[in-house]
Scaffold this motif. Sequence first.
Motif, PDB file in Angstrom:
ATOM      1  N   TRP A 131       3.836   6.268   1.958  1.00 14.08           N
ATOM      2  CA  TRP A 131       3.873   5.584   0.512  1.00 14.08           C
ATOM      3  C   TRP A 131       2.583   6.592   0.048  1.00 14.08           C
ATOM      4  O   TRP A 131       2.752   6.333  -1.269  1.00 14.08           O
ATOM      5  CB  TRP A 131       3.500   4.025   1.027  1.00 14.08           C
ATOM      6  CG  TRP A 131       2.818   3.686   1.614  1.00 14.08           C
ATOM      7  CD1 TRP A 131       2.121   3.332   2.797  1.00 14.08           C
ATOM      8  CD2 TRP A 131       1.057   3.294   0.912  1.00 14.08           C
ATOM      9  NE1 TRP A 131       1.031   2.710   3.103  1.00 14.08           N
ATOM     10  CE2 TRP A 131      -0.086   2.485   1.748  1.00 14.08           C
ATOM     11  CE3 TRP A 131       1.372   3.710  -0.281  1.00 14.08           C
ATOM     12  CZ2 TRP A 131      -0.726   2.843   1.546  1.00 14.08           C
ATOM     13  CZ3 TRP A 131       0.316   2.615  -0.994  1.00 14.08           C
ATOM     14  CH2 TRP A 131      -0.812   2.863  -0.103  1.00 14.08           C
ATOM     15  N   GLU A 132       1.694   6.730   0.830  1.00 13.68           N
ATOM     16  CA  GLU A 132       0.384   7.093  -0.230  1.00 13.68           C
ATOM     17  C   GLU A 132       0.587   8.658  -0.951  1.00 13.68           C
ATOM     18  O   GLU A 132       0.343   8.285  -1.773  1.00 13.68           O
ATOM     19  CB  GLU A 132      -0.935   6.877   0.352  1.00 13.68           C
ATOM     20  CG  GLU A 132      -2.441   6.739  -0.568  1.00 13.68           C
ATOM     21  CD  GLU A 132      -3.128   6.242   0.369  1.00 13.68           C
ATOM     22  OE1 GLU A 132      -4.026   5.845  -0.233  1.00 13.68           O
ATOM     23  OE2 GLU A 132      -3.251   6.057   1.755  1.00 13.68           O
ATOM     24  N   HIS A 134       3.413  10.309  -1.260  1.00 14.53           N
ATOM     25  CA  HIS A 134       4.197   9.778  -2.245  1.00 14.53           C
ATOM     26  C   HIS A 134       4.080   9.492  -3.812  1.00 14.53           C
ATOM     27  O   HIS A 134       4.581   9.494  -4.583  1.00 14.53           O
ATOM     28  CB  HIS A 134       5.740   8.896  -1.805  1.00 14.53           C
ATOM     29  CG  HIS A 134       6.740   9.251  -0.687  1.00 14.53           C
ATOM     30  ND1 HIS A 134       7.668  10.828  -1.035  1.00 14.53           N
ATOM     31  CD2 HIS A 134       6.998   9.190   0.889  1.00 14.53           C
ATOM     32  CE1 HIS A 134       7.822  10.877  -0.445  1.00 14.53           C
ATOM     33  NE2 HIS A 134       7.897   9.595   1.266  1.00 14.53           N
ATOM     34  N   THR A 135       2.494   8.255  -3.832  1.00 11.11           N
ATOM     35  CA  THR A 135       2.288   7.703  -4.060  1.00 11.11           C
ATOM     36  C   THR A 135       1.915   8.566  -4.993  1.00 11.11           C
ATOM     37  O   THR A 135       1.255   9.063  -6.549  1.00 11.11           O
ATOM     38  CB  THR A 135       1.705   6.722  -4.158  1.00 11.11           C
ATOM     39  OG1 THR A 135       2.040   5.284  -3.452  1.00 11.11           O
ATOM     40  CG2 THR A 135       0.623   5.415  -5.469  1.00 11.11           C
TER      41      THR A 135
END
Length: 160
Positions: A131-132, A134-135
């Motif tokens: 998720w990080e 992608h962020t």
Amino acid sequence: MAESKSTTRNAHALSMLQALRRLQQAADVHSKSLGRDGELTPLQVLILQVVALEGEITAGQLAGQVALSQSSLSGALARLESQRLLTRRRDADDRRKQWLSLNDAGYEALRDGPELLPEHALERFAGLPEWEQHTILAGLLRAAELFETPTTASVEEAES
């Protein structure tokens, strides 16, 4: 109220400029080390990587993907072609269009050549939760959009 908004805006601008400066400095240091260590410039490696990923791509599409003008790209392509790393061929239907693909030597140069990004950065990034990752990617892409000079059409769209 307006002064507070202006202060916040200036603080954000300063933070963005500091972060961009750090990224630019790190990229410059790595880019210079690539130039010393390898036969290819970072731009040439980037071009080869995009062409390898696409398999075959037009010069116009490549120019957009590597953020270069057609004229700047033309010189880089000529050097890569003279090193026999890529091949250009004219489109059968539209002679203005050039299709690019890598030769075996181009794939070999990518396989044996240096990474475009510093190894420590790639390792740190790979160690982050998905998720990080992608962020960060989304943030970088969005920042690039924000800093691009607006075209007349996009300015008109934003105003409507």
